[in-house]
Design a protein around this motif. Structure first.
Motif, mmCIF file in Angstrom:
data_model
loop_
_atom_site.group_PDB
_atom_site.id
_atom_site.type_symbol
_atom_site.label_atom_id
_atom_site.label_comp_id
_atom_site.label_asym_id
_atom_site.label_seq_id
_atom_site.Cartn_x
_atom_site.Cartn_y
_atom_site.Cartn_z
ATOM 1 N N LEU A 96 -9.045 45.532 57.180
ATOM 2 C CA LEU A 96 -8.036 46.127 56.285
ATOM 3 C C LEU A 96 -6.626 45.833 56.775
ATOM 4 O O LEU A 96 -5.776 45.356 56.023
ATOM 5 C CB LEU A 96 -8.203 47.652 56.260
ATOM 6 N N TYR A 97 -6.377 46.144 58.053
ATOM 7 C CA TYR A 97 -5.029 45.958 58.596
ATOM 8 C C TYR A 97 -4.617 44.491 58.549
ATOM 9 O O TYR A 97 -3.477 44.167 58.237
ATOM 10 C CB TYR A 97 -4.949 46.476 60.035
ATOM 11 N N GLU A 98 -5.566 43.616 58.852
ATOM 12 C CA GLU A 98 -5.207 42.191 58.872
ATOM 13 C C GLU A 98 -4.956 41.652 57.466
ATOM 14 O O GLU A 98 -4.282 40.645 57.303
ATOM 15 C CB GLU A 98 -6.300 41.387 59.598
ATOM 16 N N ALA A 99 -5.492 42.367 56.461
ATOM 17 C CA ALA A 99 -5.217 41.974 55.076
ATOM 18 C C ALA A 99 -3.914 42.618 54.585
ATOM 19 O O ALA A 99 -3.574 42.546 53.409
ATOM 20 C CB ALA A 99 -6.377 42.378 54.181
ATOM 21 N N GLY A 100 -3.219 43.323 55.508
ATOM 22 C CA GLY A 100 -1.937 43.914 55.155
ATOM 23 C C GLY A 100 -2.042 45.268 54.472
ATOM 24 O O GLY A 100 -1.068 45.791 53.958
ATOM 25 N N GLU A 101 -3.239 45.852 54.483
ATOM 26 C CA GLU A 101 -3.394 47.155 53.831
ATOM 27 C C GLU A 101 -3.200 48.281 54.836
ATOM 28 O O GLU A 101 -3.144 48.057 56.038
ATOM 29 C CB GLU A 101 -4.778 47.242 53.183
ATOM 30 N N THR A 102 -3.146 49.512 54.310
ATOM 31 C CA THR A 102 -3.057 50.673 55.201
ATOM 32 C C THR A 102 -4.329 51.482 55.021
ATOM 33 O O THR A 102 -5.098 51.260 54.089
ATOM 34 C CB THR A 102 -1.854 51.576 54.861
ATOM 35 N N MET A 103 -4.507 52.448 55.900
ATOM 36 C CA MET A 103 -5.699 53.284 55.781
ATOM 37 C C MET A 103 -5.323 54.752 55.915
ATOM 38 O O MET A 103 -4.808 55.169 56.942
ATOM 39 C CB MET A 103 -6.714 52.904 56.854
#
Ligand code: MN
Length: 485
Positions: A247-254
């Motif tokens: 997720l983070y590497e795809a630029g998303e947040t969690m």
């Protein structure tokens, strides 16, 4: 420390994980009522008015549950709080008839502590305990009897739980697995929880987050709820950490969230956004007085604590000469440790440990037997080792004797006597056999003397064979060397 780094083409990530474990307290009756905790009763057989949440009923704190919690706190090397109190945690579940859970919040009975875990590379790591509190369990909703109706069984409602919360000290799935095994071992030694994860007596929630390796900042975590085996907890940490990295590497947040582990895929599924403690509207429980423990009481519980796995392990290494690895394996289970001590009494403890972890465990495995049903008693295992130490039989014969012991349960002396397996240590008898072997193979004797040293083992084998395996191999080796000069 276990090395565990998630490496992708884009970077290196570290896992940060903490655990919360709900452990069912071993006690005859429930934590706030006199109803029985007996397992396996018919649905709703053990339900008092308190457990059913009838209006106007008053809970009474079960002293035995407090006693068990204090014992557990001491086993976790934790601070026992002389003052603690109870709180209402408000939420609705069909199997929680009160509409709230009586738990502890701001003032738990047990404070900070520590558990040492043993890792595969032989190292130890300390895992911090944040706190432990006591509370009641909920009942059980049953959805698989009728396609349209759900049923409620309140037998479990009100059973005492200890909720153990660790610090976020885990950096690898292996560390969480080692912790759960160690915790289970401690609880079983103490007799405060049976530790059976598959029966739900020990239920684990894992809070998992990731961060770039080297960073000290914590990111949002996902809480994976109610994972019911050590293996699944390790799988959940691994798959959830990898999911977050992606997720983070795809630029998303969690966002902080609650998830569920699915054993069929090995992955986690979204359940809901994480609720925060404010959502529960905790307030002090008006029906129970604060719990005050005296120094004398805490001391009296300390005096009851048996030798726990860490201390036992240390003693086995220091006083009985075991390797740390042997000691860890033997001490994990209280019954195994007791069996070992009984078997080793008066004999060579290191050799007894080798037998126990080798042929003995293999025999139990093969016969699918529990230790308590072993046909070979602890005393007989010790006596078998003694026969070898005393040179009555050699190691090879001992294996044959052990196989007979496992079939018949007989003691080793009797088997050795009846089967005529006593080792031949009489040098003149051995000499006669050696002379015979050498006389029958003059060409090999010549070859050996001519430099073919590798033939020595062949001579030993021939002599052992001619003596039906009973010749003392040390004497055979020595005499053969002398004779072949
Ligand atoms: Mn809880």
């Amino acid at each position: 420390m276990a090395e565990y780094v998630i490496e992708t083409p884009k970077g290196k990530w570290e896992v940060v994980c903490g655990l919360e474990i709900h452990c069912q307290i071993i006690s005859k009756s429930k934590i706030y009522s006199g109803a029985s905790t007996e397992f396996g009763a018919d649905p709703n057989e053990h339900v008092s008015f308190v457990d059913a949440g009838m209006p106007g009923m008053l809970p009474t704190l079960n002293e035995e549950c407090v006693h068990q919690a204090v014992k557990t706190g001491i086993g976790l090397r934790a601070k026992i709080n002389k003052y603690s109190n109870f709180a209402r945690k408000n939420y609705f579940y069909a199997d929680l008839p009160q509409g709230y859970q009586i738990t502890q919040f701001a003032y738990p009975i047990v404070g900070e502590g520590e558990v040492l875990i043993d890792l595969a590379d032989g190292s130890e790591k300390s895992i911090g305990i944040e706190r432990m509190h006591i509370e009641q369990d909920a009942g059980k909703s049953i959805h698989d009897i009728d396609p349209k109706k759900s049923f409620i069984d309140l037998n479990r409602a009100g059973v005492g739980l200890m909720e153990i919360v660790t610090k976020p000290d885990f950096r690898a799935p292996e560390e969480a697995g080692a912790f759960l095994k160690k915790l289970r071992s401690i609880l079983r030694y103490l007799g405060t929880c049976n530790g059976n994860m598959d029966e739900g007596s020990m239920r684990c929630d894992a809070s998992i987050s990731v961060r770039p390796l080297g960073s000290s900042k914590l990111r949002a975590r996902a809480e994976v709820k109610n994972v019911n085996s050590v293996k699944f907890v390790m799988q959940a940490i691994e798959s959830e950490a990898k999911r977050q990295v992606a997720l983070y590497e795809a630029g998303e947040t969690m966002p902080q969230q609650t998830r569920h582990f699915d054993p069929s895929t090995g992955g986690t599924k979204f359940l809901r956004l994480k609720e925060f403690s404010d959502d529960y509207r905790y307030f002090p429980e008006p029906d129970l007085a604060p719990l005050m423990l005296s120094d004398e009481y805490i001391q009296s519980v300390k005096d009851e604590i048996p030798e726990l796995p860490d201390e036992k392990k240390e003693r086995f290494v220091k006083e009985m000469g075991l390797t740390p690895y042997d000691a860890i394996v033997i001490c994990e289970n209280k019954e195994t440790a007791a069996f070992f001590e009984k078997a080793a009494a008066g004999h060579d403890a290191k050799k007894v440990a080798n037998w126990l972890m080798g042929d003995f465990f293999a025999m139990l495995n093969e016969k699918k037997l529990e230790l308590k049903d072993s046909p070979v008693s602890a005393e007989n295992l010790g006596r078998l080792v003694e026969l070898v130490s005393q040179n009555v039989i050699n190691g090879k014969t001992a294996k044959d004797v052990f196989a007979i012991m496992a079939e018949t349960g007989e003691n080793p002396e009797k088997i050795v006597e009846e089967k005529g397996l006593k080792q031949v240590t009489d040098t003149s008898a051995i000499e006669a056999v050696i002379d015979e072997v050498l006389a029958s193979a003059p060409e090999n004797v010549a070859a050996y003397k001519g430099g073919k040293q590798g033939l020595f083992g062949w001579f030993v084998g021939q002599v052992m064979k001619a003596s039906k395996g009973k010749a003392n191999p040390v004497i055979v080796n020595q005499m053969l060397k002398d004779k072949l000069g």
